[in-house]
Design a protein around this motif. Sequence first.
Motif, PDB file in Angstrom:
ATOM      1  N   GLU A  84       0.834  -1.188   0.000  1.00  0.00           N
ATOM      2  CA  GLU A  84       0.000   0.000   0.000  1.00  0.00           C
ATOM      3  C   GLU A  84       0.872   1.241   0.000  1.00  0.00           C
ATOM      4  O   GLU A  84       2.095   1.150   0.112  1.00  0.00           O
ATOM      5  CB  GLU A  84      -0.895  -0.022   1.234  1.00  0.00           C
ATOM      6  N   SER A  85       0.228   2.413  -0.088  1.00  0.00           N
ATOM      7  CA  SER A  85       1.029   3.625  -0.061  1.00  0.00           C
ATOM      8  C   SER A  85       1.778   3.687   1.257  1.00  0.00           C
ATOM      9  O   SER A  85       1.232   3.364   2.308  1.00  0.00           O
ATOM     10  CB  SER A  85       0.161   4.869  -0.261  1.00  0.00           C
ATOM     11  N   THR A 101       0.959   1.768 -15.097  1.00  0.00           N
ATOM     12  CA  THR A 101      -0.337   1.929 -15.760  1.00  0.00           C
ATOM     13  C   THR A 101      -1.429   2.451 -14.838  1.00  0.00           C
ATOM     14  O   THR A 101      -2.599   2.449 -15.208  1.00  0.00           O
ATOM     15  CB  THR A 101      -0.810   0.570 -16.344  1.00  0.00           C
ATOM     16  N   ASP A 139      -1.494  -2.946  -7.141  1.00  0.00           N
ATOM     17  CA  ASP A 139      -2.628  -3.649  -7.732  1.00  0.00           C
ATOM     18  C   ASP A 139      -2.347  -5.152  -7.803  1.00  0.00           C
ATOM     19  O   ASP A 139      -1.504  -5.606  -8.564  1.00  0.00           O
ATOM     20  CB  ASP A 139      -2.854  -3.068  -9.130  1.00  0.00           C
ATOM     21  N   ASN A 170      -4.204  -7.544  -8.939  1.00  0.00           N
ATOM     22  CA  ASN A 170      -4.578  -8.163 -10.215  1.00  0.00           C
ATOM     23  C   ASN A 170      -3.478  -8.001 -11.245  1.00  0.00           C
ATOM     24  O   ASN A 170      -3.211  -8.885 -12.043  1.00  0.00           O
ATOM     25  CB  ASN A 170      -5.855  -7.531 -10.760  1.00  0.00           C
ATOM     26  N   LEU A 171      -2.841  -6.833 -11.219  1.00  0.00           N
ATOM     27  CA  LEU A 171      -1.787  -6.568 -12.185  1.00  0.00           C
ATOM     28  C   LEU A 171      -0.617  -7.511 -11.980  1.00  0.00           C
ATOM     29  O   LEU A 171      -0.137  -8.137 -12.921  1.00  0.00           O
ATOM     30  CB  LEU A 171      -1.347  -5.107 -12.051  1.00  0.00           C
ATOM     31  N   LEU A 203      -5.406  -8.163   2.111  1.00  0.00           N
ATOM     32  CA  LEU A 203      -5.475  -7.349   0.896  1.00  0.00           C
ATOM     33  C   LEU A 203      -6.360  -8.016  -0.148  1.00  0.00           C
ATOM     34  O   LEU A 203      -7.178  -7.364  -0.798  1.00  0.00           O
ATOM     35  CB  LEU A 203      -4.077  -7.175   0.293  1.00  0.00           C
ATOM     36  N   ALA A 228      -9.988  -7.722   0.761  1.00  0.00           N
ATOM     37  CA  ALA A 228     -10.550  -6.366   0.769  1.00  0.00           C
ATOM     38  C   ALA A 228     -10.959  -5.917  -0.626  1.00  0.00           C
ATOM     39  O   ALA A 228     -11.627  -4.917  -0.796  1.00  0.00           O
ATOM     40  CB  ALA A 228      -9.528  -5.384   1.351  1.00  0.00           C
ATOM     41  N   GLN A 229     -10.535  -6.690  -1.630  1.00  0.00           N
ATOM     42  CA  GLN A 229     -10.756  -6.282  -3.000  1.00  0.00           C
ATOM     43  C   GLN A 229     -12.140  -6.704  -3.487  1.00  0.00           C
ATOM     44  O   GLN A 229     -12.477  -7.877  -3.424  1.00  0.00           O
ATOM     45  CB  GLN A 229      -9.709  -6.972  -3.860  1.00  0.00           C
ATOM     46  N   PRO A 230     -12.956  -5.754  -3.964  1.00  0.00           N
ATOM     47  CA  PRO A 230     -14.224  -6.199  -4.533  1.00  0.00           C
ATOM     48  C   PRO A 230     -13.959  -6.957  -5.825  1.00  0.00           C
ATOM     49  O   PRO A 230     -13.026  -6.639  -6.554  1.00  0.00           O
ATOM     50  CB  PRO A 230     -14.973  -4.888  -4.805  1.00  0.00           C
ATOM     51  N   ALA A 245     -14.108  -7.443   3.549  1.00  0.00           N
ATOM     52  CA  ALA A 245     -13.276  -7.659   4.717  1.00  0.00           C
ATOM     53  C   ALA A 245     -12.369  -6.444   4.917  1.00  0.00           C
ATOM     54  O   ALA A 245     -11.845  -5.897   3.953  1.00  0.00           O
ATOM     55  CB  ALA A 245     -12.446  -8.919   4.524  1.00  0.00           C
ATOM     56  N   VAL A 246     -12.224  -6.036   6.143  1.00  0.00           N
ATOM     57  CA  VAL A 246     -11.404  -4.878   6.449  1.00  0.00           C
ATOM     58  C   VAL A 246     -10.132  -5.357   7.128  1.00  0.00           C
ATOM     59  O   VAL A 246     -10.167  -6.257   7.952  1.00  0.00           O
ATOM     60  CB  VAL A 246     -12.193  -3.896   7.341  1.00  0.00           C
ATOM     61  N   LEU A 247      -9.013  -4.779   6.731  1.00  0.00           N
ATOM     62  CA  LEU A 247      -7.727  -5.211   7.291  1.00  0.00           C
ATOM     63  C   LEU A 247      -7.652  -4.900   8.774  1.00  0.00           C
ATOM     64  O   LEU A 247      -7.930  -3.790   9.194  1.00  0.00           O
ATOM     65  CB  LEU A 247      -6.603  -4.449   6.596  1.00  0.00           C
ATOM     66  N   ARG A 289      -4.932  -4.474  11.061  1.00  0.00           N
ATOM     67  CA  ARG A 289      -3.474  -4.336  11.019  1.00  0.00           C
ATOM     68  C   ARG A 289      -2.845  -4.740  12.335  1.00  0.00           C
ATOM     69  O   ARG A 289      -3.268  -4.277  13.392  1.00  0.00           O
ATOM     70  CB  ARG A 289      -3.098  -2.882  10.705  1.00  0.00           C
TER      71      ARG A 289
END
Lengths: 253, 279
Positions: free
Chosen positions: B40-41, B179, B211, B213-214, B250, B253-255, B265-267, B269
């Motif tokens: 993540e950032s 991208t 990402d 998926n990437l 992670l 959390a991804q739709p 689901a929420v992380l 931490r």
Amino acid sequence: MTVSVEIRDLAITFGQGLSAVRVLPGVSFSVAAGECFGLVGESGSGKSTVLRCMSLLTDIWTGEVRIGGRNVRDIPLKERCRLMQMVFQDPYGSLHPRQSVRTVLAEPLRIHGMDNHEARMNRALTDVGLPVSFLDRFPHQLSGGQRQRVAIARALILEPSLLLLDEPTSALDVSVQAEILNLLNRLREERGFTYIMVTHDLAVVDHMCDRFAVMLHGEVTEVLPRAAIPGNGATHPYARELIAASLEYEGQL
Amino acid sequence: MEQPILEVKNLSIRYNGAPADAVRGVSFTLGRERLGIVGESGSGKSTVGRAILRLLPSAKVSADIMRFEGTDLTALSEAQMLKLRGRRMSMILQDPKFSLNPIRRVGHQVAEAYLRHFPVSRAEAKAKTLEMLAAVRIRDPERVHDLYPHEISGGMGQRVMIAMMLLADPDLVIADEPTSALDVTVRLQVLNILDGLVRDRGIGLIMISHDLNLVRNFCDRVLIMYGGRVVETIAARDLDQATHPYTRGLLAAQPRIGGPRAPLAVLDRRPEWTEEFTQ
């Protein structure tokens, strides 16, 4: 209270006659009360412009926007603000860096002469899952997700019926996006909001929206139900391409 | 076994004046493969990429080993780095709008990358540039060569960036969110072009992305970073079987298209994620 939205021939044209440039050739769609409606399409397709026109942040359009049956141009400014609010894409740009959360939330209450400022601000923050102590924080003391919650709290504070969401999670990490999407879904269930949500992510559309419009060059190519995404039920070539790309990207082909 | 392109051991980075390390104890080796770094950032993924290219002059970078094709990167002078950067290792940045010079024709900018490193004439460099623009599937290279950055789309801009970075035929390319600024339809096209070139030329690729998926689709192996540490290393095709709770969080959390509409689901931490060592 929930409101329906009807948009007919919303268009922006510069110039006249043969040299006229049609920036937004014409958009029509309608959204039922309490629905979550998605607007998707590539950058420059006019998705955000539609929201800006509806909220009269852009005022140079022709056509008709009816909210709850009333022409949006006939609704007085203050009432319009209490009817619909917008959440912008980038919480780093949409909050004033030198205004505390308290200032941000108190201003609309003062303008609209509402009572119980403290109670309303506390409620708005609690609604978006932030502790009340955050009222005295400044944006730089908040994370991206917390900022977006403040932006949503600001949109909620006047108790609107319609929320215009302009890519509310695209600047956020996926784990934070999950929190914000859950929050938006919960608020819609509790309050019956109508959402119009601009996004470029079809997975988010599939998760949130009942129906969505695919835009291309300022026109709605097709309005599809959510169920059209997994099997790619679109008929317009661009809509098909967009859904196919999203499916491929998710590794579902 | 062939020599790795890049070898990094126990890399730590602290920004000037920062109270804590931005990156701690990162180790990996890269062969002729595609390595994804996800996080993540603020996880330190871009910082790692920049440290490898030695683009962090004010930060304190320390590593037991940071070796690029046998060359010790920590020991090189800036003059030696200039010979390496853009020639044997290069970086593709996120947004072509900000990475291209707005007042120079794109063809000249691509050619500059070549002229900088090879003793060729301008005409030769131009011929190379046109060839490379065609290789990134720009249909009319002659025309695009003379355009300014504002006259081309984001997807074409990113292809120009790829052309610029691959023209000198580097051995290592670091793509930092290449991208994220592009639409999904264009994104796939650009990724496929980058992927094809990287494979054909046997380039080692580090793909930095948020990402999942990437990296799942375009990488062989994935490092997952959290709080400046690598918490898990996994083959991209096994990403769904990831074991670390952060990676699993992670993913959850991804739709997903066709997924249930239950709350995501929420992380949760955990402080120990920033402490543990995994290799």
